[in-house]
Design a protein around this motif. Structure first.
Motif, short mmCIF file in Angstrom:
data_model
loop_
_atom_site.label_atom_id
_atom_site.label_comp_id
_atom_site.label_asym_id
_atom_site.label_seq_id
_atom_site.Cartn_x
_atom_site.Cartn_y
_atom_site.Cartn_z
N LEU A 190 -6.62 -9.80 -45.72
CA LEU A 190 -5.95 -10.79 -44.88
C LEU A 190 -6.05 -12.16 -45.53
CD1 LEU A 190 -7.18 -9.78 -41.30
CD2 LEU A 190 -5.08 -9.08 -42.47
N PRO A 227 -5.27 -23.91 -40.85
CA PRO A 227 -5.63 -24.91 -39.84
C PRO A 227 -4.46 -25.85 -39.54
CG PRO A 227 -7.27 -24.80 -41.61
CD PRO A 227 -6.07 -24.05 -42.08
N ASP A 283 -5.32 -19.30 -32.51
CA ASP A 283 -6.51 -19.14 -31.68
C ASP A 283 -6.24 -19.78 -30.32
OD1 ASP A 283 -6.61 -21.83 -32.38
OD2 ASP A 283 -8.18 -21.54 -33.87
N ALA A 315 -5.64 -23.31 -35.25
CA ALA A 315 -5.42 -22.61 -36.52
C ALA A 315 -4.64 -21.33 -36.29
CB ALA A 315 -6.76 -22.30 -37.20
N TYR A 320 -1.31 -21.52 -50.33
CA TYR A 320 -0.85 -20.20 -49.84
C TYR A 320 0.25 -19.59 -50.72
CZ TYR A 320 0.78 -16.46 -46.84
OH TYR A 320 1.14 -15.22 -46.37
N ALA A 378 -6.28 -16.30 -45.85
CA ALA A 378 -7.10 -17.27 -45.13
C ALA A 378 -6.30 -17.88 -43.98
CB ALA A 378 -7.57 -18.36 -46.08
N SER A 379 -7.01 -18.35 -42.98
CA SER A 379 -6.37 -18.98 -41.84
C SER A 379 -5.69 -20.29 -42.25
CB SER A 379 -7.39 -19.25 -40.74
OG SER A 379 -7.98 -18.03 -40.31
N TRP A 404 0.79 -13.19 -37.49
CA TRP A 404 -0.22 -14.23 -37.32
C TRP A 404 -0.26 -14.68 -35.87
CZ3 TRP A 404 -2.33 -16.91 -41.88
CH2 TRP A 404 -1.85 -16.38 -43.10
N HIS A 444 -4.12 -17.50 -37.53
CA HIS A 444 -4.92 -16.47 -38.18
C HIS A 444 -4.08 -15.22 -38.39
CE1 HIS A 444 -8.53 -18.85 -37.22
NE2 HIS A 444 -7.96 -19.03 -36.03
N CYS A 445 -4.17 -14.62 -39.58
CA CYS A 445 -3.44 -13.39 -39.87
C CYS A 445 -4.14 -12.23 -39.17
CB CYS A 445 -3.38 -13.15 -41.38
SG CYS A 445 -2.37 -11.72 -41.83
N ARG A 446 -3.39 -11.51 -38.32
CA ARG A 446 -3.95 -10.38 -37.60
C ARG A 446 -3.61 -9.04 -38.24
NH1 ARG A 446 -5.17 -10.88 -32.16
NH2 ARG A 446 -5.58 -8.65 -32.40
#
Length: 231
Positions: free
Chosen positions: A89, A94, A68, A73, A129, A91-92, A65, A75-77
Motif C-alpha cells: 500500500l 496528509p 480518516d 489524511a 507519489y 504511503a498516506s 483510498w 489512506h490507501c485501503r
C-alpha cells in the motif's frame, strides 16, 4: 482521415469492452451481486471493485483510498496492481501537504490527467507519489458520503494516456459503488448495535424487580418489566 495520438500518449481505444455503456452495466451488475456488498465487508467490496476496474480499463493499477475520521489524511485501503499481486500500500497523503490536490477532488466528479507529471493540479504529488509509483496518467473519482468527499477511487497508468469519456464514467461508477458499500456497512453496524442494545434491555427488564417501562413518541407503553403487570 484519422488523427494520430499526441506524442507520448497511449490512445484509449473506444472499443474497449469494459468501459462502454454495456460493459459498465455488466461490471456494476457483478459488483451489486457480490456477497461482500450485502455482508458489509468493505475490504472485499473494495478489492472486487478494484479488480473490475483493472480489467475493464486495462490500466496498470486501481486503488481505493479513504479519509480518516477527522479528514486529515487520505489512506490507501486497497490496491490491485497488474504487475504484482502483493503490491504494498502506498504511503498516506496528509491534507496539510496536499491541500490543492484534495481541493480539486472536492470540486469535480473526476480528476482526469492524461499526462499527470505535467498537470499543475497534481504538482503536490509529483515527487512524493507520482514519480516513486511510476505514474504518468491517472483518473481520480471521489467517493462521496453525506455531501462530502470520503475517499477516492484511482486508476493509474505507467505512461501518458488519452483517457476516454467512457473510462471516466466507469471509474465514477466504481466510486459510486464504493459509496454504496460504505453506506451499507454503516447501516449494518448500526443495526447490529441496535440489536445488541435491545438484547441488553430485554435482559435488564426480564430480571428487574422494579417497575420499569418506556413510552413511545405517541404515548404507548413499551419495554415493560414484569412488575408493570402487577400495577
Amino acid at each position: 482521415m484519422s488523427v494520430p495520438p499526441a506524442p507520448g500518449h497511449a490512445p484509449g481505444p473506444p472499443g474497449r469492452a469494459g468501459t462502454g455503456p454495456h460493459g459498465r452495466h455488466l461490471v456494476l451488475a457483478r459488483l451489486a451481486s457480490d456477497p461482500a456488498l450485502a455482508g458489509g465487508d468493505l475490504q472485499a467490496a473494495f478489492a472486487a471493485s478494484a479488480r473490475e476496474g483493472l480489467a475493464a480499463l486495462a490500466v496498470d493499477r486501481v486503488s481505493v483510498w479513504l479519509f480518516d475520521t477527522d479528514q486529515t489524511a487520505l489512506h490507501c485501503r486497497c490496491i490491485e496492481d497488474r504487475g504484482r499481486a502483493d503490491a504494498p500500500l502506498p504511503a498516506s497523503l496528509p491534507r496539510a501537504l496536499h491541500p490543492a490536490y484534495l481541493g480539486h477532488l472536492d470540486e469535480a466528479r473526476a480528476l482526469v490527467a492524461d499526462d499527470a507529471r505535467r498537470d499543475a493540479r497534481l504538482a503536490e504529488l509529483l515527487h512524493g507519489y507520482l514519480e516513486p509509483q511510476g505514474v504518468h496518467a491517472l483518473v481520480d473519482a471521489p467517493i462521496r458520503q453525506r455531501g462530502r468527499v470520503a475517499g477516492v477511487v484511482c486508476a493509474e497508468h505507467g505512461q501518458a494516456r488519452a483517457w476516454q469519456p467512457a473510462d471516466v464514467a466507469l471509474l465514477a461508477s466504481l466510486a459510486d459503488f464504493a459509496s454504496l458499500a460504505l453506506a451499507t456497512a454503516a447501516r449494518l453496524t448500526a443495526e447490529a448495535a441496535l440489536r445488541d442494545q435491545r438484547s441488553r434491555l430485554d435482559l435488564l427488564l426480564g430480571h428487574a424487580n422494579a417497575v420499569i417501562f418506556t413510552i413511545a413518541p405517541r404515548g404507548q407503553f413499551e419495554n415493560m418489566s414484569p412488575g408493570v403487570r402487577h400495577i
